[in-house]
Design a protein around this motif. Sequence first.
Motif, mmCIF file in Angstrom:
data_model
loop_
_atom_site.group_PDB
_atom_site.id
_atom_site.type_symbol
_atom_site.label_atom_id
_atom_site.label_comp_id
_atom_site.label_asym_id
_atom_site.label_seq_id
_atom_site.Cartn_x
_atom_site.Cartn_y
_atom_site.Cartn_z
ATOM 1 N N ASP A 176 0.826 -1.208 0.000
ATOM 2 C CA ASP A 176 0.000 0.000 0.000
ATOM 3 C C ASP A 176 0.862 1.261 0.000
ATOM 4 O O ASP A 176 0.535 2.249 -0.669
ATOM 5 N N VAL A 177 1.955 1.245 0.739
ATOM 6 C CA VAL A 177 2.853 2.402 0.748
ATOM 7 C C VAL A 177 3.442 2.609 -0.644
ATOM 8 O O VAL A 177 3.466 3.733 -1.165
ATOM 9 N N LEU A 221 2.864 5.892 -2.956
ATOM 10 C CA LEU A 221 3.972 6.733 -3.424
ATOM 11 C C LEU A 221 3.971 6.921 -4.932
ATOM 12 O O LEU A 221 4.539 7.898 -5.442
ATOM 13 N N ARG A 222 3.324 6.017 -5.678
ATOM 14 C CA ARG A 222 3.243 6.159 -7.135
ATOM 15 C C ARG A 222 2.224 7.223 -7.547
ATOM 16 O O ARG A 222 2.204 7.658 -8.693
ATOM 17 N N ALA A 223 1.368 7.628 -6.628
ATOM 18 C CA ALA A 223 0.359 8.645 -6.931
ATOM 19 C C ALA A 223 1.022 9.997 -7.171
ATOM 20 O O ALA A 223 2.091 10.282 -6.630
ATOM 21 N N ALA A 224 0.380 10.822 -7.972
ATOM 22 C CA ALA A 224 0.910 12.166 -8.244
ATOM 23 C C ALA A 224 1.062 12.964 -6.957
ATOM 24 O O ALA A 224 2.033 13.686 -6.773
#
Length: 159
Positions: free
Chosen positions: A38-39, A43-46
Motif C-alpha cells: 500500500d505504501v 507513493l506512485r500517486a501524483a
Amino acid sequence: MTQLIVSENPVLRVPPAAPAAAAAYFAASLAFHADVSDVAAGLRAAEPGFVVVDSRSTESWDQGHVPGAVHLPTAQIPQLAAEFLDREVPVVVYCWGPGCNGATRAAHALATLGYQVKEMLGGMEYWIREGFPYETHEGPAQQDPDPLTSPVNTDDCGC
C-alpha cells in the motif's frame, strides 16, 4: 471480557473476541498500520498525501532505503522532526522489519510530538522482499520479488 476455556486446540484456548470488539480492534489496527504494498502504491500517486520516514541509523540508511524517504533516526526525532516534517502531512515510518520495533518507537515519538503517523508493516525487509526499488549509497537497487512474500506475475495480492 474474554473467558478462558479448556480446549486441546491451542487456537481456541482463548476464544475469539466478540464480533464488535474484533471489528473495533481491526479498524484501529488499520488506522495505525500500512503494509509495504500500500505504501508503494501510494507513493506512485501524483500526490501521495503522506511522507515516508526511515528511522534507522545512517549506516542502515546507506545500505538501502525507500526512494523519497526522509532520514530521521529515532533518537533525533525530538530535535529534528519540525525541521523535516509538516504536522499537517501524515507520516509513515519504517525500520528494519517485523523483528524490530524501532518503527514503533519512532511512531510513538512522532505521535507524542503531534504528528499523524502510521507504521509500515514489514519495514525495509519486506520492501525489498516484495521487489520494490530502493536506494543505496551506491545508487538505485532492486531485487526480484520473493515468491513466499509477494504474488508472482501481478502487483495485486487480492487482499
